[in-house]
Design a protein around this motif. Structure first.
Motif, short mmCIF file in Angstrom:
data_model
loop_
_atom_site.label_atom_id
_atom_site.label_comp_id
_atom_site.label_asym_id
_atom_site.label_seq_id
_atom_site.Cartn_x
_atom_site.Cartn_y
_atom_site.Cartn_z
N MET A 117 0.85 -1.19 0.00
CA MET A 117 0.00 0.00 0.00
C MET A 117 0.88 1.23 0.00
O MET A 117 1.52 1.54 1.02
CB MET A 117 -0.94 0.02 1.21
CG MET A 117 -2.01 -1.03 1.20
SD MET A 117 -3.28 -0.76 2.48
CE MET A 117 -2.29 -0.89 3.96
N LEU A 132 0.78 5.12 -0.21
CA LEU A 132 -0.17 6.23 -0.08
C LEU A 132 0.24 7.37 -1.00
O LEU A 132 1.33 7.94 -0.85
CB LEU A 132 -0.23 6.70 1.38
CG LEU A 132 -1.15 5.90 2.31
CD1 LEU A 132 -0.69 4.45 2.41
CD2 LEU A 132 -1.17 6.53 3.70
N TYR A 170 -10.89 14.43 1.66
CA TYR A 170 -10.66 13.04 2.06
C TYR A 170 -11.89 12.18 1.77
O TYR A 170 -11.80 11.12 1.14
CB TYR A 170 -10.31 12.99 3.55
CG TYR A 170 -10.18 11.59 4.11
CD1 TYR A 170 -8.99 10.88 4.01
CD2 TYR A 170 -11.26 10.99 4.77
CE1 TYR A 170 -8.87 9.60 4.54
CE2 TYR A 170 -11.16 9.71 5.29
CZ TYR A 170 -9.96 9.02 5.19
OH TYR A 170 -9.86 7.75 5.70
N VAL A 173 -9.77 -0.40 2.75
CA VAL A 173 -9.11 0.32 3.83
C VAL A 173 -8.75 1.71 3.33
O VAL A 173 -8.48 1.92 2.15
CB VAL A 173 -7.83 -0.40 4.31
CG1 VAL A 173 -8.16 -1.71 4.99
CG2 VAL A 173 -6.86 -0.65 3.15
N PRO A 232 -6.16 4.13 4.82
CA PRO A 232 -5.15 4.50 5.82
C PRO A 232 -4.68 5.94 5.68
O PRO A 232 -4.66 6.51 4.59
CB PRO A 232 -4.00 3.52 5.54
CG PRO A 232 -4.13 3.24 4.07
CD PRO A 232 -5.60 3.24 3.79
N GLN A 233 -4.30 6.52 6.81
CA GLN A 233 -3.71 7.85 6.84
C GLN A 233 -2.30 7.73 7.42
O GLN A 233 -2.12 7.28 8.55
CB GLN A 233 -4.55 8.81 7.69
CG GLN A 233 -5.89 9.18 7.09
CD GLN A 233 -6.65 10.15 7.96
OE1 GLN A 233 -7.07 9.81 9.06
NE2 GLN A 233 -6.82 11.37 7.48
N GLN A 234 -1.32 8.12 6.64
CA GLN A 234 0.06 8.06 7.10
C GLN A 234 0.41 9.27 7.95
O GLN A 234 1.20 9.19 8.88
CB GLN A 234 1.00 7.99 5.88
CG GLN A 234 2.46 7.77 6.24
CD GLN A 234 3.33 7.66 5.00
OE1 GLN A 234 3.32 8.55 4.16
NE2 GLN A 234 4.04 6.56 4.86
N ASP A 253 -1.58 12.92 9.57
CA ASP A 253 -2.71 13.84 9.73
C ASP A 253 -2.27 14.85 10.78
O ASP A 253 -2.42 14.64 11.98
CB ASP A 253 -3.95 13.08 10.17
CG ASP A 253 -5.19 13.97 10.24
OD1 ASP A 253 -5.10 15.12 9.78
OD2 ASP A 253 -6.22 13.52 10.74
N TYR A 266 -2.75 10.26 2.70
CA TYR A 266 -3.70 9.17 2.85
C TYR A 266 -3.97 8.52 1.50
O TYR A 266 -3.49 8.96 0.45
CB TYR A 266 -5.01 9.69 3.43
CG TYR A 266 -5.72 10.71 2.55
CD1 TYR A 266 -6.65 10.31 1.61
CD2 TYR A 266 -5.45 12.07 2.68
CE1 TYR A 266 -7.29 11.23 0.80
CE2 TYR A 266 -6.08 13.00 1.88
CZ TYR A 266 -7.00 12.58 0.94
OH TYR A 266 -7.62 13.50 0.14
N CYS A 282 -6.87 5.23 -0.38
CA CYS A 282 -7.93 4.24 -0.18
C CYS A 282 -7.65 3.06 -1.10
O CYS A 282 -7.30 3.24 -2.27
CB CYS A 282 -9.30 4.85 -0.48
SG CYS A 282 -10.68 3.72 -0.21
N LYS A 327 -9.72 -4.12 -1.24
CA LYS A 327 -9.03 -5.39 -1.06
C LYS A 327 -9.43 -6.37 -2.17
O LYS A 327 -10.62 -6.63 -2.36
CB LYS A 327 -9.36 -5.99 0.31
CG LYS A 327 -8.93 -5.13 1.48
CD LYS A 327 -9.35 -5.78 2.79
CE LYS A 327 -8.99 -4.93 3.99
NZ LYS A 327 -9.43 -5.55 5.27
#
Length: 288
Positions: free
Chosen positions: A8, A10, A50, A163, A165-167, A169, A191, A193, A196
């Protein structure tokens, strides 16, 4: 077995910087003014950015995209939602933890449908957790038009299908930084999205009858070591895999309609995409 998600990275990196002159700050009540500006920046820019991006990924990369035959209204919306849940059932997606996302205008159709239940508790649920009721066993959550993807009636998501995720913020308020007599407000959000691959069928998207969806690719392959894949939608791009993975999410893809090196039992999957249109359904065939 293929991994659900090999990696993943981002790619969505958003930042902002706002300055407030000290005179304005003092007039507005000191740091309270800076806090209000920061809150407004988050509410009006960062959070909608977002939410809109995540909704776009879910709607464009959902495992089940269904173009409706008719325009949605209060006479058919309930049937469309039920059909979406049946499609999830057929893919063995758990009934628990499904959520329907819909705009207020489409929600008005559902409220007027005779099948709608749970209206009495809708207001309290909305105030506490943002949902506006339940239908067919799913929470119903309102999505503003600026966040909903154009051409989508509604979408149903199982919580395990994707998912976001936010790396990073991060927000900061700097008082009287060098070169500024006042406040400097900074924010940054990294971030993304990801749908899966193994659970992509847990996302069902109802596409408006007037929207454009790329036609499902086709092939005349029957046997041999090579095949040609075509798509009737002009200017579309074909993407395929030769390891049985879903080409919409796989890291092992090829582009184009000429497939070579086919062996007996090899599973080839292909889809097509085009800018401004929804992705096609997936073609699957096996080497012979």
């Amino acid at each position: 077995a293929l991994p659900i998600l090999a990696s993943m990275k981002l790619n969505r990196d958003r930042s902002f910087a706002v300055t407030i002159d000290k005179g304005n700050r003092l007039h507005g009540g000191g740091r309270t003014e800076a806090g209000k500006v920061m809150r407004a920046q988050l509410d009006e820019q960062a959070i909608p950015d977002y939410d809109g991006y995540v909704a776009g990924v879910l709607c464009n990369k959902g495992g089940q995209l269904h173009k409706e035959a008719a325009a949605i209204d209060n006479t058919n919306i309930a049937a469309m939602v039920v059909a979406g849940n049946v499609a999830l059932d057929n893919k063995k997606v758990p009934r628990k933890n499904r959520t329907i996302y819909i705009t207020p205008a489409k929600m008005a159709y559902l409220r007027r449908a005779s099948e709608w239940v749970g209206i009495d508790r809708a207001a309290a649920d909305y105030l506490v957790k943002g949902k506006i009721g339940e239908f067919d066993g799913c929470d119903v959550v309102g999505v503003t038009p600026d966040i909903m993807t154009t051409g989508v009636n509604f979408f149903i998501v199982h919580k395990e299908a994707a998912v976001a995720p936010q790396q990073l913020d991060d927000t900061k308020i700097h008082q009287d930084p060098p070169g500024l007599n006042g406040d400097l407000l900074e924010g940054r959000n990294i971030y993304d999205c990801f749908v899966k691959q193994a659970k992509c069928d847990g996302i069902y998207v109802s596409i408006a009858s007037t929207a454009t969806q790329v036609a499902k690719p086709a092939t005349t392959y029957s046997s041999g070591t090579s095949a040609t894949i075509t798509c009737s939608t002009g200017s579309s791009t074909i993407v395929y895999t030769k390891d049985g993975s879903d080409p919409r999410y796989s890291e092992h893809t090829f582009t184009g309609g000429s497939v070579t090196g086919i062996t007996a039992g090899m599973v080839i999957k292909a889809y097509a995409y085009k800018s401004g249109a929804f992705d096609s359904d997936v073609l699957t065939f096996t080497g012979a």
